[in-house]
Design a protein around this motif. Structure first.
Motif, PDB file in Angstrom:
ATOM      1  N   THR A   1       0.843  -1.193   0.000  1.00  0.00           N
ATOM      2  CA  THR A   1       0.000   0.000   0.000  1.00  0.00           C
ATOM      3  C   THR A   1       0.878   1.243   0.000  1.00  0.00           C
ATOM      4  OG1 THR A   1      -1.726  -1.165   1.232  1.00  0.00           O
ATOM      5  CG2 THR A   1      -1.816   1.234   1.223  1.00  0.00           C
ATOM      6  N   MET A   2       0.522   2.214  -0.828  1.00  0.00           N
ATOM      7  CA  MET A   2       1.292   3.455  -0.897  1.00  0.00           C
ATOM      8  C   MET A   2       1.056   4.278   0.369  1.00  0.00           C
ATOM      9  SD  MET A   2       1.134   6.376  -3.860  1.00  0.00           S
ATOM     10  CE  MET A   2       1.733   8.041  -3.541  1.00  0.00           C
ATOM     11  N   VAL A   3       2.169   4.620   1.053  1.00  0.00           N
ATOM     12  CA  VAL A   3       2.066   5.333   2.329  1.00  0.00           C
ATOM     13  C   VAL A   3       2.726   6.705   2.298  1.00  0.00           C
ATOM     14  CG1 VAL A   3       1.893   3.241   3.711  1.00  0.00           C
ATOM     15  CG2 VAL A   3       4.159   4.179   3.173  1.00  0.00           C
ATOM     16  N   GLY A   4       3.381   7.046   1.205  1.00  0.00           N
ATOM     17  CA  GLY A   4       4.053   8.337   1.121  1.00  0.00           C
ATOM     18  C   GLY A   4       4.794   8.488  -0.183  1.00  0.00           C
ATOM     19  N   THR A   5       5.475   9.613  -0.326  1.00  0.00           N
ATOM     20  CA  THR A   5       6.221   9.889  -1.553  1.00  0.00           C
ATOM     21  C   THR A   5       7.582  10.487  -1.224  1.00  0.00           C
ATOM     22  OG1 THR A   5       5.282  12.119  -1.763  1.00  0.00           O
ATOM     23  CG2 THR A   5       4.098  10.313  -2.858  1.00  0.00           C
ATOM     24  N   LEU A   6       8.457  10.442  -2.204  1.00  0.00           N
ATOM     25  CA  LEU A   6       9.735  11.139  -2.163  1.00  0.00           C
ATOM     26  C   LEU A   6       9.711  12.225  -3.222  1.00  0.00           C
ATOM     27  CD1 LEU A   6      12.250   8.128  -1.991  1.00  0.00           C
ATOM     28  CD2 LEU A   6      11.509   9.569  -0.078  1.00  0.00           C
ATOM     29  N   ASP A   7      10.374  13.349  -2.960  1.00  0.00           N
ATOM     30  CA  ASP A   7      10.490  14.365  -3.993  1.00  0.00           C
ATOM     31  C   ASP A   7      11.541  13.937  -5.014  1.00  0.00           C
ATOM     32  OD1 ASP A   7      12.915  14.766  -2.728  1.00  0.00           O
ATOM     33  OD2 ASP A   7      12.337  16.651  -1.783  1.00  0.00           O
ATOM     34  N   VAL A   8      11.816  14.773  -5.987  1.00  0.00           N
ATOM     35  CA  VAL A   8      12.752  14.404  -7.053  1.00  0.00           C
ATOM     36  C   VAL A   8      14.145  14.126  -6.491  1.00  0.00           C
ATOM     37  CG1 VAL A   8      13.894  15.191  -9.153  1.00  0.00           C
ATOM     38  CG2 VAL A   8      11.461  15.648  -8.820  1.00  0.00           C
ATOM     39  N   ILE A   9      14.582  14.965  -5.547  1.00  0.00           N
ATOM     40  CA  ILE A   9      15.904  14.750  -4.947  1.00  0.00           C
ATOM     41  C   ILE A   9      15.949  13.423  -4.198  1.00  0.00           C
ATOM     42  CG2 ILE A   9      17.492  15.612  -3.182  1.00  0.00           C
ATOM     43  CD1 ILE A   9      16.744  18.434  -3.988  1.00  0.00           C
ATOM     44  N   GLY A  10      14.866  13.102  -3.481  1.00  0.00           N
ATOM     45  CA  GLY A  10      14.803  11.825  -2.790  1.00  0.00           C
ATOM     46  C   GLY A  10      14.786  10.650  -3.746  1.00  0.00           C
ATOM     47  N   MET A  11      14.061  10.805  -4.855  1.00  0.00           N
ATOM     48  CA  MET A  11      14.033   9.744  -5.863  1.00  0.00           C
ATOM     49  C   MET A  11      15.420   9.506  -6.430  1.00  0.00           C
ATOM     50  SD  MET A  11      14.163   9.343  -9.431  1.00  0.00           S
ATOM     51  CE  MET A  11      13.569  10.882 -10.140  1.00  0.00           C
ATOM     52  N   ARG A  12      16.160  10.593  -6.694  1.00  0.00           N
ATOM     53  CA  ARG A  12      17.507  10.446  -7.238  1.00  0.00           C
ATOM     54  C   ARG A  12      18.451   9.825  -6.210  1.00  0.00           C
ATOM     55  NH1 ARG A  12      18.480  13.480 -11.741  1.00  0.00           N
ATOM     56  NH2 ARG A  12      20.569  14.051 -11.122  1.00  0.00           N
ATOM     57  N   ALA A  13      18.213  10.127  -4.924  1.00  0.00           N
ATOM     58  CA  ALA A  13      18.994   9.471  -3.879  1.00  0.00           C
ATOM     59  C   ALA A  13      18.732   7.967  -3.885  1.00  0.00           C
ATOM     60  CB  ALA A  13      18.649  10.066  -2.515  1.00  0.00           C
ATOM     61  N   GLY A  14      17.480   7.589  -4.188  1.00  0.00           N
ATOM     62  CA  GLY A  14      17.153   6.173  -4.315  1.00  0.00           C
ATOM     63  C   GLY A  14      17.911   5.510  -5.455  1.00  0.00           C
ATOM     64  N   LEU A  15      18.092   6.240  -6.549  1.00  0.00           N
ATOM     65  CA  LEU A  15      18.893   5.710  -7.653  1.00  0.00           C
ATOM     66  C   LEU A  15      20.326   5.459  -7.208  1.00  0.00           C
ATOM     67  CD1 LEU A  15      17.630   7.919 -10.636  1.00  0.00           C
ATOM     68  CD2 LEU A  15      17.220   5.475 -10.312  1.00  0.00           C
ATOM     69  N   TRP A  16      20.880   6.366  -6.405  1.00  0.00           N
ATOM     70  CA  TRP A  16      22.229   6.165  -5.861  1.00  0.00           C
ATOM     71  C   TRP A  16      22.274   4.902  -5.010  1.00  0.00           C
ATOM     72  CZ3 TRP A  16      26.472   8.597  -7.382  1.00  0.00           C
ATOM     73  CH2 TRP A  16      26.408   9.884  -7.921  1.00  0.00           C
ATOM     74  N   LEU A  17      21.301   4.740  -4.122  1.00  0.00           N
ATOM     75  CA  LEU A  17      21.294   3.586  -3.225  1.00  0.00           C
ATOM     76  C   LEU A  17      21.152   2.277  -3.983  1.00  0.00           C
ATOM     77  CD1 LEU A  17      19.041   5.022  -0.383  1.00  0.00           C
ATOM     78  CD2 LEU A  17      21.433   4.336  -0.151  1.00  0.00           C
ATOM     79  N   ASN A  18      20.365   2.288  -5.060  1.00  0.00           N
ATOM     80  CA  ASN A  18      20.167   1.078  -5.859  1.00  0.00           C
ATOM     81  C   ASN A  18      21.278   0.840  -6.864  1.00  0.00           C
ATOM     82  OD1 ASN A  18      17.806   0.472  -4.559  1.00  0.00           O
ATOM     83  ND2 ASN A  18      16.466   1.332  -6.120  1.00  0.00           N
ATOM     84  N   GLY A  19      22.255   1.746  -6.923  1.00  0.00           N
ATOM     85  CA  GLY A  19      23.354   1.602  -7.876  1.00  0.00           C
ATOM     86  C   GLY A  19      22.924   1.813  -9.304  1.00  0.00           C
ATOM     87  N   LYS A  20      21.858   2.616  -9.518  1.00  0.00           N
ATOM     88  CA  LYS A  20      21.335   2.827 -10.861  1.00  0.00           C
ATOM     89  C   LYS A  20      21.555   4.248 -11.380  1.00  0.00           C
ATOM     90  CE  LYS A  20      17.699  -0.674 -10.520  1.00  0.00           C
ATOM     91  NZ  LYS A  20      16.247  -0.949 -10.603  1.00  0.00           N
ATOM     92  N   MET A  21      22.310   5.050 -10.632  1.00  0.00           N
ATOM     93  CA  MET A  21      22.600   6.391 -11.105  1.00  0.00           C
ATOM     94  C   MET A  21      23.633   6.306 -12.223  1.00  0.00           C
ATOM     95  SD  MET A  21      22.048   9.570 -11.065  1.00  0.00           S
ATOM     96  CE  MET A  21      21.101   9.916  -9.594  1.00  0.00           C
ATOM     97  N   MET A  22      23.204   6.643 -13.414  1.00  0.00           N
ATOM     98  CA  MET A  22      24.070   6.488 -14.581  1.00  0.00           C
ATOM     99  C   MET A  22      24.695   7.819 -14.989  1.00  0.00           C
ATOM    100  SD  MET A  22      23.767   3.274 -14.948  1.00  0.00           S
ATOM    101  CE  MET A  22      24.540   2.979 -16.527  1.00  0.00           C
ATOM    102  N   SER A  23      23.962   8.630 -15.679  1.00  0.00           N
ATOM    103  CA  SER A  23      24.456   9.927 -16.125  1.00  0.00           C
ATOM    104  C   SER A  23      23.491  10.996 -15.636  1.00  0.00           C
ATOM    105  CB  SER A  23      24.566   9.968 -17.655  1.00  0.00           C
ATOM    106  OG  SER A  23      25.011  11.229 -18.098  1.00  0.00           O
ATOM    107  N   SER A  24      24.014  11.923 -14.848  1.00  0.00           N
ATOM    108  CA  SER A  24      23.149  12.923 -14.250  1.00  0.00           C
ATOM    109  C   SER A  24      23.931  14.213 -14.026  1.00  0.00           C
ATOM    110  CB  SER A  24      22.588  12.409 -12.923  1.00  0.00           C
ATOM    111  OG  SER A  24      21.791  13.384 -12.308  1.00  0.00           O
ATOM    112  N   MET A  25      23.203  15.297 -13.829  1.00  0.00           N
ATOM    113  CA  MET A  25      23.828  16.581 -13.585  1.00  0.00           C
ATOM    114  C   MET A  25      23.427  17.092 -12.211  1.00  0.00           C
ATOM    115  SD  MET A  25      23.492  20.189 -15.631  1.00  0.00           S
ATOM    116  CE  MET A  25      22.156  20.748 -14.569  1.00  0.00           C
TER     117      MET A  25
END
Length: 389
Positions: free
Chosen positions: A225-249
Motif C-alpha cells: 500500500t502506498m504510504v508516502g512519496t519522495l520528492d525528485v531529490i529523494g528519488m535520485r537518492a534512491g537511484l544512488w542507493l540502488n546503484g542505478k545512477m548512470m548519467s546525471s547533472m
C-alpha cells in the motif's frame, strides 16, 4: 512385419503427428498485443482497466497513416470496468475481434487512489497469468492511470514506449512486477517511480493542447500500500542507493563567490554492508562517483588542485545529506523500501530469524553511516569562466 519395418513405421507415424501442428495455436493475425495496462479504482468495489494496443494497419508508414491513407494514431486504448481486474479484462476481450496477448506488455500504471488502497489484486493477477512478463515496469500516476494513457508520444510510436524508456534510461526508479512480488515475500515494502502529467501546446501536434507525461519523485509502498512519496531529490537518492545512477547533472554554489558550478556524473557505484552489534543494527553505505565540470559561472580557479578538492568535498557532503534525508523519510514511514532487511537476512541469518517478525520497528531505529566520495576528474579546457561581469 519385421522389427525394423515396425520401428520405421512408428517413426513415420510420429513425424506425421508432429507435422500436424499445434491444436491450440492462435495465428498472429488473430492476436491483439497489449503494450501497456492502466488500472484505477474509481469507486468502491469497482476496478477500471485500460489496455493499450498497437494498430498494425496504421503502423506501416511510420507517420500515422494506414495503407489506405486514413490518418489516425497507430494505437488504441480500450477501457472497461468490473468488480475485479480479471473481470474487467474479460469484458475488454469480449469486445475485441482478436485474442488478447500479454507477451509485449512492459508497462503498468496505477492511479494514486488505487495505490493508496493497495495493489494486492494486481500482483495476484500478474503472478497467476502465465504469459505476463514479471519484468514489466510499474509506475504510479499522480491522478488516474487512464490520464497517463492519453499522453502524446512525440518521439515514440506508442505511449508505453515513452514510459518504458523512463525506466530503462534510469531517469526514475523503475521497479518491476518481479521486484514487487519478491518484496511481498518479505513484507511488501517497495519504491517505484511517480509520474507527472500536464497540458501544453505541442508543435508536433500543430500547436494543439496535448497531454505530456514526465517523471517526478517516487511512491513509497508498505505492505503493498502506498504510504508516502519522495520528492525528485529523494528519488535520485534512491537511484544512488540502488546503484542505478548512470548519467546525471548536479550543481553547487561556488565557495568563492556563490555562483553556480554544474557537474555531469560519468560513473558511479555503491555498496551497502549491514553491521550487527548485539541488538543494534547499522548499515555502512559507500558511494563513489566521478564528475566532469559541465559549466562554471564562478571565478574559482579550476586548475588549482586545492580548489578542486574543495569542490569534491562540497559535492560529497551534498550527496551524503540527500541520501541520509531520504533514508530518514523511509524510516519515518516504517517502510523498508530499499530492502535493507534482505541484506541482514543474507549476512546474519540467525539474527534475522530473531527480528523478522518486528523488522519494521527495528528498521525505524537503525543507524546509517553514509560515506559519499565524489571525484572531479575533468574540468574542461577553460581554466576559469568565460562569462564576464
Amino acid at each position: 512385419m519385421t522389427m525394423k519395418r515396425l520401428i520405421g513405421a512408428f517413426g513415420l507415424f510420429a513425424c506425421i503427428i508432429i507435422l500436424s501442428g499445434c491444436w491450440s495455436r492462435i495465428e498472429i493475425n488473430d492476436r491483439a498485443f497489449v503494450t501497456a495496462m492502466f488500472i484505477d479504482y474509481p469507486e468502491d468495489g469497482v476496478y477500471e482497466v485500460s489496455l493499450g494496443f498497437p494498430l498494425p494497419n496504421r503502423m506501416a508508414t511510420g507517420i500515422g497513416l494506414s495503407l489506405g491513407g486514413t490518418s489516425g494514431n497507430p494505437y488504441s486504448i480500450v477501457t472497461k470496468r468490473g468488480e475485479s481486474i480479471p473481470v474487467a479484462i474479460r469484458k475488454i476481450r469480449s469486445d475485441l475481434s482478436r485474442e488478447i496477448s500479454w507477451g509485449h506488455c512492459r508497462v503498468i500504471v496505477i492511479g494514486r487512489k488505487m495505490a493508496e488502497l493497495g495493489i494486492d489484486q494486481l500482483l495476484e493477477f500478474t503472478a497467476r497469468e502465465p504469459n505476463f512478463h514479471t519484468k514489466t515496469f510499474l509506475f504510479v500516476s499522480p491522478t488516474t492511470g487512464k490520464d497517463i494513457a492519453n499522453l502524446t508520444p512525440v518521439f515514440e510510436r506508442l505511449p508505453s514506449e515513452v514510459l518504458r524508456e523512463f525506466a530503462q534510461r534510469n531517469v526514475t526508479l523503475g521497479a518491476t512486477i518481479k521486484d514487487f512480488l519478491e518484496a511481498e515475500a518479505s513484507g511488501g515494502d517497495m519504491v517505484t517511480g511517480l509520474l507527472t502529467i500536464g497540458q501544453m501546446e505541442m508543435v508536433s501536434e500543430k500547436g494543439k493542447m496535448s497531454t505530456w507525461v514526465g517523471t517526478d519523485g517516487a511512491a513509497l509502498f508498505k505492505s503493498g500500500t502506498m504510504v508516502g512519496t519522495l520528492d525528485v531529490i529523494g528519488m535520485r537518492a534512491g537511484l544512488w542507493l540502488n546503484g542505478k545512477m548512470m548519467s546525471s547533472m548536479n550543481s553547487i554554489h561556488s565557495p568563492t563567490d556563490g555562483k553556480t558550478i554544474s557537474f555531469l556524473i560519468q560513473t558511479s557505484k555503491s555498496s551497502i554492508t549491514p553491521i550487527v552489534h548485539g541488538d543494534k543494527i547499522e548499515f555502512s553505505i559507500r558511494i563513489e562517483a566521478e564528475d566532469d565540470v559541465l559549466s562554471s559561472e564562478s571565478n574559482l580557479d579550476l586548475m588549482d588542485p586545492e580548489q578542486i578538492r574543495m569542490l569534491e568535498s562540497l559535492l560529497s557532503e551534498q550527496l551524503k545529506d540527500r541520501v541520509t534525508r531520504t533514508l530518514r523519510t523511509t524510516q519515518s514511514k516504517g517502510a523498508d523500501v530499499f530492502n535493507f532487511g534482505k541484506m541482514v537476512s543474507w549476512k546474519y541469518p540467525k539474527k534475522w530469524k530473531e527480528i523478522k517478525s518486528h523488522w519494521r520497528e527495528t528498521y525505524a531505529n537503525c543507524e546509517f553511516h553514509v560515506d559519499a566520495r565524489i571525484f572531479v576528474k575533468r574540468t574542461g579546457t577553460e581554466k576559469n569562466t568565460v562569462i564576464r561581469d
